[in-house]
Design a protein around this motif. Structure first.
Motif, PDB file in Angstrom:
ATOM      1  N   ALA B  19       0.838  -1.199   0.000  1.00 13.67           N
ATOM      2  CA  ALA B  19       0.000   0.000   0.000  1.00 13.67           C
ATOM      3  C   ALA B  19       0.871   1.247   0.000  1.00 13.67           C
ATOM      4  O   ALA B  19       0.609   2.218  -0.700  1.00 13.67           O
ATOM      5  N   ARG B  20       1.939   1.183   0.813  1.00 15.53           N
ATOM      6  CA  ARG B  20       2.839   2.324   0.892  1.00 15.53           C
ATOM      7  C   ARG B  20       3.499   2.566  -0.462  1.00 15.53           C
ATOM      8  O   ARG B  20       3.635   3.682  -0.920  1.00 15.53           O
ATOM      9  N   GLU B  21       3.883   1.492  -1.097  1.00 15.84           N
ATOM     10  CA  GLU B  21       4.559   1.634  -2.379  1.00 15.84           C
ATOM     11  C   GLU B  21       3.625   2.190  -3.447  1.00 15.84           C
ATOM     12  O   GLU B  21       4.029   2.985  -4.274  1.00 15.84           O
ATOM     13  N   LEU B  22       2.379   1.758  -3.386  1.00 16.34           N
ATOM     14  CA  LEU B  22       1.407   2.224  -4.374  1.00 16.34           C
ATOM     15  C   LEU B  22       0.876   3.609  -4.027  1.00 16.34           C
ATOM     16  O   LEU B  22       0.289   4.275  -4.858  1.00 16.34           O
ATOM     17  N   GLY B  23       1.057   3.986  -2.782  1.00 17.16           N
ATOM     18  CA  GLY B  23       0.563   5.281  -2.350  1.00 17.16           C
ATOM     19  C   GLY B  23      -0.946   5.339  -2.200  1.00 17.16           C
ATOM     20  O   GLY B  23      -1.549   6.383  -2.384  1.00 17.16           O
ATOM     21  N   PRO B  25      -4.406   3.822   0.338  1.00 12.64           N
ATOM     22  CA  PRO B  25      -4.718   3.170   1.612  1.00 12.64           C
ATOM     23  C   PRO B  25      -4.856   1.660   1.444  1.00 12.64           C
ATOM     24  O   PRO B  25      -5.154   1.176   0.345  1.00 12.64           O
ATOM     25  N   VAL B  26      -4.638   0.964   2.546  1.00  6.08           N
ATOM     26  CA  VAL B  26      -4.668  -0.498   2.527  1.00  6.08           C
ATOM     27  C   VAL B  26      -5.990  -1.034   1.971  1.00  6.08           C
ATOM     28  O   VAL B  26      -6.032  -2.033   1.272  1.00  6.08           O
ATOM     29  N   GLU B  27      -7.068  -0.314   2.283  1.00  3.51           N
ATOM     30  CA  GLU B  27      -8.385  -0.782   1.833  1.00  3.51           C
ATOM     31  C   GLU B  27      -8.501  -0.773   0.318  1.00  3.51           C
ATOM     32  O   GLU B  27      -9.396  -1.389  -0.247  1.00  3.51           O
ATOM     33  N   GLU B  28      -7.631  -0.004  -0.306  1.00  2.33           N
ATOM     34  CA  GLU B  28      -7.814   0.256  -1.725  1.00  2.33           C
ATOM     35  C   GLU B  28      -6.937  -0.610  -2.621  1.00  2.33           C
ATOM     36  O   GLU B  28      -6.773  -0.312  -3.787  1.00  2.33           O
ATOM     37  N   ILE B  29      -6.337  -1.643  -2.050  1.00  5.96           N
ATOM     38  CA  ILE B  29      -5.509  -2.458  -2.928  1.00  5.96           C
ATOM     39  C   ILE B  29      -6.048  -3.871  -3.035  1.00  5.96           C
ATOM     40  O   ILE B  29      -6.687  -4.388  -2.135  1.00  5.96           O
ATOM     41  N   GLY B  30      -5.785  -4.434  -4.185  1.00 11.84           N
ATOM     42  CA  GLY B  30      -6.105  -5.838  -4.380  1.00 11.84           C
ATOM     43  C   GLY B  30      -4.809  -6.619  -4.268  1.00 11.84           C
ATOM     44  O   GLY B  30      -3.741  -6.101  -4.597  1.00 11.84           O
ATOM     45  N   ILE B  31      -4.888  -7.838  -3.770  1.00  8.61           N
ATOM     46  CA  ILE B  31      -3.650  -8.610  -3.662  1.00  8.61           C
ATOM     47  C   ILE B  31      -3.826 -10.023  -4.197  1.00  8.61           C
ATOM     48  O   ILE B  31      -4.917 -10.568  -4.274  1.00  8.61           O
ATOM     49  N   GLU B  32      -2.670 -10.546  -4.565  1.00 10.07           N
ATOM     50  CA  GLU B  32      -2.616 -11.933  -4.979  1.00 10.07           C
ATOM     51  C   GLU B  32      -1.406 -12.492  -4.247  1.00 10.07           C
ATOM     52  O   GLU B  32      -0.328 -11.904  -4.266  1.00 10.07           O
ATOM     53  N   ILE B  33      -1.596 -13.608  -3.579  1.00 13.84           N
ATOM     54  CA  ILE B  33      -0.482 -14.153  -2.811  1.00 13.84           C
ATOM     55  C   ILE B  33       0.379 -15.020  -3.709  1.00 13.84           C
ATOM     56  O   ILE B  33      -0.105 -15.947  -4.354  1.00 13.84           O
ATOM     57  N   LEU B  34       1.657 -14.671  -3.756  1.00 11.57           N
ATOM     58  CA  LEU B  34       2.572 -15.407  -4.629  1.00 11.57           C
ATOM     59  C   LEU B  34       3.209 -16.565  -3.882  1.00 11.57           C
ATOM     60  O   LEU B  34       3.326 -17.660  -4.387  1.00 11.57           O
ATOM     61  N   SER B  35       3.633 -16.289  -2.653  1.00 10.28           N
ATOM     62  CA  SER B  35       4.148 -17.393  -1.849  1.00 10.28           C
ATOM     63  C   SER B  35       3.808 -17.135  -0.396  1.00 10.28           C
ATOM     64  O   SER B  35       3.869 -16.022   0.082  1.00 10.28           O
ATOM     65  N   ASP B  36       3.395 -18.165   0.257  1.00  8.01           N
ATOM     66  CA  ASP B  36       2.940 -18.041   1.631  1.00  8.01           C
ATOM     67  C   ASP B  36       3.438 -19.280   2.358  1.00  8.01           C
ATOM     68  O   ASP B  36       3.350 -20.391   1.847  1.00  8.01           O
ATOM     69  N   SER B  37       3.955 -19.074   3.542  1.00  5.51           N
ATOM     70  CA  SER B  37       4.458 -20.208   4.309  1.00  5.51           C
ATOM     71  C   SER B  37       3.316 -21.135   4.696  1.00  5.51           C
ATOM     72  O   SER B  37       3.518 -22.270   5.048  1.00  5.51           O
ATOM     73  N   GLY B  38       2.094 -20.599   4.611  1.00 10.90           N
ATOM     74  CA  GLY B  38       0.942 -21.433   4.935  1.00 10.90           C
ATOM     75  C   GLY B  38       0.613 -21.431   6.406  1.00 10.90           C
ATOM     76  O   GLY B  38      -0.369 -22.004   6.830  1.00 10.90           O
ATOM     77  N   ASP B 145     -16.049  12.565  -3.149  1.00  3.52           N
ATOM     78  CA  ASP B 145     -14.800  11.956  -3.594  1.00  3.52           C
ATOM     79  C   ASP B 145     -13.893  11.640  -2.400  1.00  3.52           C
ATOM     80  O   ASP B 145     -14.312  11.734  -1.251  1.00  3.52           O
ATOM     81  N   LYS B 146     -12.665  11.295  -2.683  1.00  6.18           N
ATOM     82  CA  LYS B 146     -11.652  11.033  -1.664  1.00  6.18           C
ATOM     83  C   LYS B 146     -12.093   9.969  -0.651  1.00  6.18           C
ATOM     84  O   LYS B 146     -11.817  10.063   0.537  1.00  6.18           O
ATOM     85  N   THR B 147     -12.788   8.961  -1.148  1.00 12.63           N
ATOM     86  CA  THR B 147     -13.289   7.922  -0.257  1.00 12.63           C
ATOM     87  C   THR B 147     -12.174   7.314   0.591  1.00 12.63           C
ATOM     88  O   THR B 147     -12.303   7.194   1.805  1.00 12.63           O
ATOM     89  N   GLY B 148     -11.083   6.950  -0.075  1.00 12.48           N
ATOM     90  CA  GLY B 148      -9.981   6.296   0.634  1.00 12.48           C
ATOM     91  C   GLY B 148      -9.415   7.169   1.726  1.00 12.48           C
ATOM     92  O   GLY B 148      -9.159   6.721   2.844  1.00 12.48           O
ATOM     93  N   LEU B 149      -9.232   8.440   1.404  1.00 11.88           N
ATOM     94  CA  LEU B 149      -8.669   9.369   2.372  1.00 11.88           C
ATOM     95  C   LEU B 149      -9.601   9.591   3.551  1.00 11.88           C
ATOM     96  O   LEU B 149      -9.189   9.608   4.698  1.00 11.88           O
ATOM     97  N   LEU B 150     -10.880   9.734   3.268  1.00  8.25           N
ATOM     98  CA  LEU B 150     -11.830  10.028   4.340  1.00  8.25           C
ATOM     99  C   LEU B 150     -12.106   8.811   5.231  1.00  8.25           C
ATOM    100  O   LEU B 150     -12.428   8.966   6.400  1.00  8.25           O
TER     101      LEU B 150
END
Lengths: 80, 268
Positions: B19-23, B25-38, B145-150
């Motif tokens: 999230a930080r890298e994309l700039g 908020p955490v709520e606003e990102i989609g993720i795909e797990i590439l490797s997970d210890s399980g 607007d600014k849903t993520g920020l608010l």
């Protein structure tokens, strides 16, 4: 953004305290960071800080968001 | 769409880094797990190195929400960040929304103005509406607007706005009315994701017969977890610690090893 972050803090503080006339906010501007010094009456300190500092934390959260809008960082100091 | 690939100590850690890298908020990102210890579960509870691919789904989510509002068909998102809420308003939410607004009292109007004043500092376009008013609470909704920020990370900004609005409006105890602030059904969605997390963690506790501790939740979030698992006899939930350090622990109940209620119970 028409209003400055200083005005935001002043507005918030004045609504929250019992002695709004004693609220003073001064802004010390740095390169990227502003330090906002908030002074309130002695018996209003508790109102500004809140239980477990919750009010102060909430003010800082809003302040940081407002500051991010103008691409600055803000630090809030509460001074008796 | 821009992708980033990051590695973290836990799923949550990785998500936050992404999230930080994309700039956004955490709520606003989609993720795909590439490797997970399980072994990690939501990042709340240990785990090893997790690698994720993340992207901003700000636009897509807003579109999705619009569709939800129109069709009331809860769509499914393939992979979501743990904190990202499930965009499926329940039937009761829909009912609530269609309730008659009723007469707004002076108090509600005052609350609306106070919140509008606060929100104005964060977004020029956002407006505040009185959504509902009962004898003990006023529900305000932010539009614009600014849903993520608010909303902020894990609803932080929304909570701060709500907290300050309460402080500012309810200055005298006798006429106090609880003010709740919401935006794009965030509260409902957050509650749903917490409930499903609680159920899943509860099942894990029953399976492993070991308590699990969940950290970093506020009182309201903990309450949802407590209530979700309340009716499950095989589980007991407790909050321990003080202030910011308070944690919720889910314990398995009863020693009867033959009596495993895997995946059963757990109120919805």
């Amino acid at each position: 953004m028409a209003e400055s972050v200083r005005e935001l803090v002043e507005y918030l503080a004045k609504v929250l305290v019992d002695h709004p006339e004693e609220v003073r906010v001064t802004e010390v501007e740095g390169e990227n960071t502003s330090v906002l010094e908030l002074r309130v009456a002695k018996d209003d300190m508790g109102k500004i800080i809140g239980k477990q500092g919750r009010t102060a934390i909430a003010i800082r959260t809003i302040l940081n968001n407002a500051a991010a809008k103008v691409r600055r960082r803000c630090v809030l100091e509460i001074i008796e | 769409m821009r992708f980033v690939e990051v590695e973290g100590k836990s799923k949550r850690d990785a998500i936050e880094k992404a999230a930080r890298e994309l700039g956004v908020p955490v709520e606003e990102i989609g993720i795909e797990i590439l490797s997970d210890s399980g072994r990690g579960f939501f990042g709340f509870v240990g785990g090893k190195k997790v690698k994720v691919r993340a992207w901003s789904k700000r636009e897509s989510r807003e579109k999705l929400l619009d569709e939800v509002m129109e069709t009331e068909e809860p769509p499914r998102i393939e992979q979501e960040a743990e904190v990202s809420p499930d965009p499926a308003p329940s039937a009761s939410a829909a009912r609530q929304a269609s309730d008659e607004p009723g007469e707004a009292t002076e108090k509600a109007e005052q609350a609306r103005e106070v919140l509008q004043g606060l929100v104005g500092w964060l977004s020029e376009q956002a407006t505040v509406e009185i959504k509902e008013e009962t004898s003990e609470r006023i529900l305000l909704e932010i539009h614009g607007d600014k849903t993520g920020l608010l909303i902020g990370k894990r609803g932080q900004t929304l909570d701060a706005l709500q907290f300050l609005a309460n402080k500012m409006v309810n200055r005298s105890r006798d006429s106090a009315k609880r003010i709740e602030v919401d935006m794009e059904q965030y509260r409902k969605r957050r509650e749903q994701s917490l409930r499903s997390m609680a159920v899943r963690l509860g099942q894990k506790v029953k399976k492993k017969r070991k308590p699990i501790t969940i950290e970093a939740m506020n009182a309201h979030d903990r309450r949802i977890v407590h209530l979700t698992l309340k009716n499950d006899r095989a589980l007991e939930t407790k909050s321990v610690g003080k202030g910011e350090m308070r944690k919720l622990v889910i314990h398995p109940v009863g020693g009867g090893r033959s009596k495993r209620h895997e995946g059963s119970g757990a109120a919805t």
